[in-house]
Design a protein around this motif. Structure first.
Motif, PDB file in Angstrom:
ATOM      1  N   ALA A  15       0.879  -1.152  -0.062  1.00 31.26           N
ATOM      2  CA  ALA A  15      -0.040   0.010   0.048  1.00 31.26           C
ATOM      3  C   ALA A  15       0.976   1.175  -0.084  1.00 31.26           C
ATOM      4  CB  ALA A  15      -1.123   0.097   1.223  1.00 31.26           C
ATOM      5  N   GLY A  16       2.276   1.190   0.712  1.00 36.80           N
ATOM      6  CA  GLY A  16       2.915   2.219   0.611  1.00 36.80           C
ATOM      7  C   GLY A  16       3.463   2.564  -0.519  1.00 36.80           C
ATOM      8  N   GLU A  17       3.869   1.570  -1.260  1.00 35.85           N
ATOM      9  CA  GLU A  17       4.552   1.847  -2.742  1.00 35.85           C
ATOM     10  C   GLU A  17       3.384   2.290  -3.779  1.00 35.85           C
ATOM     11  OE1 GLU A  17       7.620   1.466  -3.616  1.00 35.85           O
ATOM     12  OE2 GLU A  17       7.967   1.253  -1.441  1.00 35.85           O
ATOM     13  N   ALA A  39      -6.509 -13.124  -1.770  1.00 37.22           N
ATOM     14  CA  ALA A  39      -7.492 -12.106  -1.359  1.00 37.22           C
ATOM     15  C   ALA A  39      -7.244 -11.256  -0.141  1.00 37.22           C
ATOM     16  CB  ALA A  39      -8.907 -13.062  -1.437  1.00 37.22           C
ATOM     17  N   GLU A  40      -6.580 -12.064   0.908  1.00 38.86           N
ATOM     18  CA  GLU A  40      -6.460 -11.270   2.095  1.00 38.86           C
ATOM     19  C   GLU A  40      -5.462 -10.452   1.818  1.00 38.86           C
ATOM     20  OE1 GLU A  40      -4.515 -12.503   6.594  1.00 38.86           O
ATOM     21  OE2 GLU A  40      -4.896 -14.096   5.064  1.00 38.86           O
ATOM     22  N   LEU A  41      -4.315 -10.758   1.365  1.00 39.40           N
ATOM     23  CA  LEU A  41      -3.403  -9.441   0.981  1.00 39.40           C
ATOM     24  C   LEU A  41      -4.049  -8.181   0.048  1.00 39.40           C
ATOM     25  CD1 LEU A  41      -0.525  -8.568   0.981  1.00 39.40           C
ATOM     26  CD2 LEU A  41      -0.005  -9.729  -0.789  1.00 39.40           C
ATOM     27  N   CYS A  42      -4.734  -8.706  -0.722  1.00 42.24           N
ATOM     28  CA  CYS A  42      -5.457  -7.763  -1.505  1.00 42.24           C
ATOM     29  C   CYS A  42      -6.419  -6.614  -0.686  1.00 42.24           C
ATOM     30  CB  CYS A  42      -6.457  -8.458  -2.686  1.00 42.24           C
ATOM     31  SG  CYS A  42      -7.240  -7.051  -3.694  1.00 42.24           S
ATOM     32  N   ALA A  43      -7.216  -7.247   0.360  1.00 43.73           N
ATOM     33  CA  ALA A  43      -7.965  -6.640   1.496  1.00 43.73           C
ATOM     34  C   ALA A  43      -7.089  -5.708   2.094  1.00 43.73           C
ATOM     35  CB  ALA A  43      -8.878  -7.482   2.200  1.00 43.73           C
ATOM     36  N   GLN A  44      -5.707  -5.993   2.501  1.00 48.26           N
ATOM     37  CA  GLN A  44      -4.897  -5.469   3.299  1.00 48.26           C
ATOM     38  C   GLN A  44      -4.614  -4.047   2.603  1.00 48.26           C
ATOM     39  OE1 GLN A  44      -4.206  -5.448   6.552  1.00 48.26           O
ATOM     40  NE2 GLN A  44      -4.940  -7.526   7.116  1.00 48.26           N
ATOM     41  N   VAL A  45      -4.182  -4.274   1.272  1.00 40.86           N
ATOM     42  CA  VAL A  45      -3.560  -3.264   0.475  1.00 40.86           C
ATOM     43  C   VAL A  45      -4.761  -2.322   0.090  1.00 40.86           C
ATOM     44  CG1 VAL A  45      -2.716  -2.614  -1.733  1.00 40.86           C
ATOM     45  CG2 VAL A  45      -2.047  -4.747  -0.581  1.00 40.86           C
ATOM     46  N   SER A  46      -5.860  -3.038  -0.195  1.00 42.86           N
ATOM     47  CA  SER A  46      -6.986  -1.954  -0.232  1.00 42.86           C
ATOM     48  C   SER A  46      -7.380  -0.833   0.863  1.00 42.86           C
ATOM     49  CB  SER A  46      -8.481  -2.802  -0.880  1.00 42.86           C
ATOM     50  OG  SER A  46      -7.988  -3.487  -2.007  1.00 42.86           O
TER      51      SER A  46
END
Length: 296
Positions: A15-17, A39-46
């Motif tokens: 998310a920072g990048e 999907a879990e990582l995607c939710a965190q970045v979103s």
């Protein structure tokens, strides 16, 4: 594939990048790719970008593991490997001399680790110290052997060396130098062979390492311990020490509930931060285990 417990710090980093990108379309495209992967990582970045997590568009399948990409079940030459030999003035110095020469004869590099720089047994047959407890780090060694108790050095105070901790404990209160304990602790968690004789098992116990764990060899003589350690070195790591980790992709896409913004908290990572580890932690109870295919 990221480990589930690593999703939050990896999500914060991604998310920072992406947050530095000005193009909204690029952010959305990156999220759509992540949704198909994890999907879990995607939710965190979103959540970090304050964007909705996209739905999964293409279900990926796990490929069959390739033996050619695995270190399991294979062995390699020992040339150039590095063995750290931990000793002090109270250690079995004659045994240290013997195994040091045996390591050289096997085309392996021995590095003597002692409380301070200089020489051990300067009035007899001196042994040059290559690393002190202050300068030695586990990432440099492929295996560790201890020829003595590795008692606290004269500089084992937090004011002199942060790795020694901030305790004002005296030599009588501490079994082994905290920096030697940290060295053993990290080597164990990184799957490296560890050997000890002549009281070196005290530092292993202080590090929370089970004496009967795979790849931990405690013997009565240095050459017997070295034989076992060099046999393990060929496999690069002691893989029996770890349990392979697998993860199942969720059958339904993970989305962020309306109005909910989970915080992205940092969790300490394993790989050679080599700084924040607590040398008194119980390694056996931690359950920390690196994935096959990625090791320090």
């Amino acid at each position: 594939m990221p480990h589930r417990s690593a999703a939050q710090p990896q999500g914060a980093a991604a998310a920072g990048e992406l947050g530095k990108c000005y193009e909204q379309a690029i952010k959305e495209r990156a999220l759509s790719v992540l949704a198909n992967i994890d999907a879990e990582l995607c939710a965190q970045v979103s959540a970090g970008l304050d964007l909705p997590a996209p739905a999964v568009k293409a279900r990926l399948t796990d490929p069959a593991p390739s033996p050619a990409l695995s270190q399991l079940g294979q062995t390699w030459p020992l040339d150039g490997r590095i063995i750290g030999i931990v000793a002090d003035e109270t250690a079995d110095l004659e045994g240290v001399r013997v195994i040091r020469q045996a390591v050289l004869d096997a085309k392996i590099v021995p590095l003597l680790i002692a409380p301070v720089d200089g020489q051990l047994d300067p009035d007899g047959t001196p042994i040059t110290v290559q690393r002190s407890f202050a300068t030695a780090r586990s990432v440099e060694f492929d295996a560790i052997v201890l020829g003595g108790t590795a008692g606290p050095g004269s500089d084992a105070t937090g004011a002199r060396d942060g790795k020694a901790g901030d305790s004002a404990a005296t030599t009588q209160q501490v079994v082994a130098d905290p920096r030697a304990v940290l060295l053993v602790n990290e080597a164990f968690r990184h799957g490296k062979a560890i050997g000890a004789w002549s009281g070196g098992d005290r530092a292993i116990t202080a590090a929370g390492v089970p004496a009967d764990a795979p790849g931990v060899l405690i013997g009565s003589t240095g050459d017997a311990v070295l034989d076992g350690v060099t046999e393990l070195l060929g496999a690069h790591r002691v893989w029996k020490r770890f349990t392979p980790q697998t993860r199942t992709r969720p059958s339904m896409p993970v989305t962020r509930p309306q109005g909910h913004r989970p915080g992205l908290t940092h969790q300490s990572s394993r790989r050679d931060n080599h700084r924040a580890d607590n040398p008194k932690s119980d390694v056996a109870a931690s359950g920390a285990a690196p994935f096959y295919g990625g090791s320090p």
